[in-house]
Design an enzyme around this catalytic site. Structure first.
Site, short mmCIF file in Angstrom:
data_model
loop_
_atom_site.label_atom_id
_atom_site.label_comp_id
_atom_site.label_asym_id
_atom_site.label_seq_id
_atom_site.Cartn_x
_atom_site.Cartn_y
_atom_site.Cartn_z
N ASN A 131 19.37 27.60 5.90
CA ASN A 131 18.80 28.87 6.38
C ASN A 131 19.90 29.91 6.59
OD1 ASN A 131 15.76 28.91 6.83
ND2 ASN A 131 16.34 26.89 7.61
N MET A 172 20.68 22.67 17.19
CA MET A 172 19.96 21.61 17.87
C MET A 172 20.39 21.39 19.32
SD MET A 172 17.78 21.15 15.70
CE MET A 172 16.97 20.25 14.39
N LEU A 207 18.68 25.61 25.11
CA LEU A 207 19.33 26.74 25.79
C LEU A 207 18.68 26.94 27.16
CD1 LEU A 207 19.52 29.05 22.66
CD2 LEU A 207 21.46 27.96 23.81
N HIS A 232 11.44 27.39 12.91
CA HIS A 232 11.00 26.01 13.12
C HIS A 232 10.05 25.62 11.98
CE1 HIS A 232 10.01 22.40 15.36
NE2 HIS A 232 8.74 22.64 15.10
C1 GAR Z 1 15.30 23.75 9.28
O1 GAR Z 1 14.21 23.10 8.65
C2 GAR Z 1 14.84 24.41 10.57
O2 GAR Z 1 13.55 24.96 10.48
C3 GAR Z 1 14.88 23.25 11.53
O3 GAR Z 1 16.06 22.57 11.20
C4 GAR Z 1 16.31 22.73 9.80
C5 GAR Z 1 17.72 23.21 9.61
O4 GAR Z 1 18.08 23.23 8.26
N1 GAR Z 1 14.86 23.68 12.90
C6 GAR Z 1 14.25 23.03 13.89
O5 GAR Z 1 13.68 21.97 13.73
C7 GAR Z 1 14.30 23.71 15.25
N2 GAR Z 1 13.51 23.00 16.19
P1 GAR Z 1 19.28 24.12 7.75
O6 GAR Z 1 20.51 23.72 8.59
O7 GAR Z 1 19.46 23.73 6.30
O8 GAR Z 1 18.92 25.56 7.92
#
Ligand code: GAR
Length: 210
Positions: free
Chosen positions: A14, A90, A93, A109
């Site tokens: 992301n 992760m 906060l 998310h």
């Molecule tokens: C993504 O799928 C994001 O939506 C999720 O972690 C992944 C990170 O991927 N976030 C959560 O689950 C937040 N609770 P990335 O490091 O490739 O962006």
């Protein structure tokens, strides 16, 4: 241009989508800082490749959450950051951090919130037998994966889907949705009003601005 910080813990796909979107001269913000709480996050390499200032602030180096967040806040202040994007960050906060950045701190998310907050989302969705899934960008409140919703994108859950195939289908939409929502935020079109985000003329349909 608005100065954006992206907080990561891992892969950073992301983050990459935000870097790529911000490379367009028409995008209203610059990714000015990337912070990881894990020293070996793959996303740090992406920042380096893009020539973006990056920093590791390892939560393990701090006695408590408050001290860790004070270090985050110092780094954000020094870099004169306007908006903060959590992208696979992760760590929980505190109320205090969330309220300091209220209206300027967003998260992505991989579910259609308020359903399926937390971890192991794709596995839980397949177990639950839902027929649609998706992703959400929202303002951060101190509760995990909660807060006023800016935008969502929907994908089908197909017969034979595994955690991996569903996650990949959602991730493709995450990479469209996040830059679109960040643009709305910077342009002042997605803003907090009390506990919700009023509709504007700009609507996000399946991840992209119409
Ligand atoms: C993504 O799928 C994001 O939506 C999720 O972690 C992944 C990170 O991927 N976030 C959560 O689950 C937040 N609770 P990335 O490091 O490739 O962006």
């Amino acid at each position: 241009k608005a100065r954006i910080a992206v907080l990561i813990s891992g892969r950073g796909s992301n983050l990459q989508a935000l870097i790529d979107a911000a490379a367009n001269p028409d995008f209203p913000g610059d990714i000015a800082l990337v912070i990881s709480n894990r020293p070996n996050a793959k996303g740090l390499e992406r920042a380096q490749e893009a020539g973006i200032q990056q920093e590791t602030i390892d939560h393990k180096d701090f006695e408590n959450r408050e001290d860790f967040e004070a270090a985050l806040n110092d780094a954000l202040k020094i870099a004169k950051i306007d908006f903060v994007c959590l992208a696979g960050f992760m760590r929980l906060l505190t109320d205090s951090f969330a309220s300091d950045w209220r209206g300027r701190l967003i998260n992505i998310h991989p579910s259609l919130l308020p359903a399926f907050k937390g971890l192991h989302v794709h596995e839980r969705m397949i177990e639950a037998g839902v027929k649609v899934a998706g992703c959400t960008v929202h303002f951060v409140s101190s509760e995990v994966d909660a807060g006023p919703i800016i935008g969502q994108a929907v994908v089908p859950v197909l017969p034979g889907d595994t955690e991996e195939t569903l996650a990949a289908r959602i991730l493709e939409q995450e990479h469209l949705l996040y830059p679109a929502c960040l643009k709305l935020l910077i342009d002042g079109k997605a803003r907090l009003s009390g506990n919700s985000v009023p509709y504007t003329e700009d609507v996000i349909v399946n991840g992209s601005l119409t």
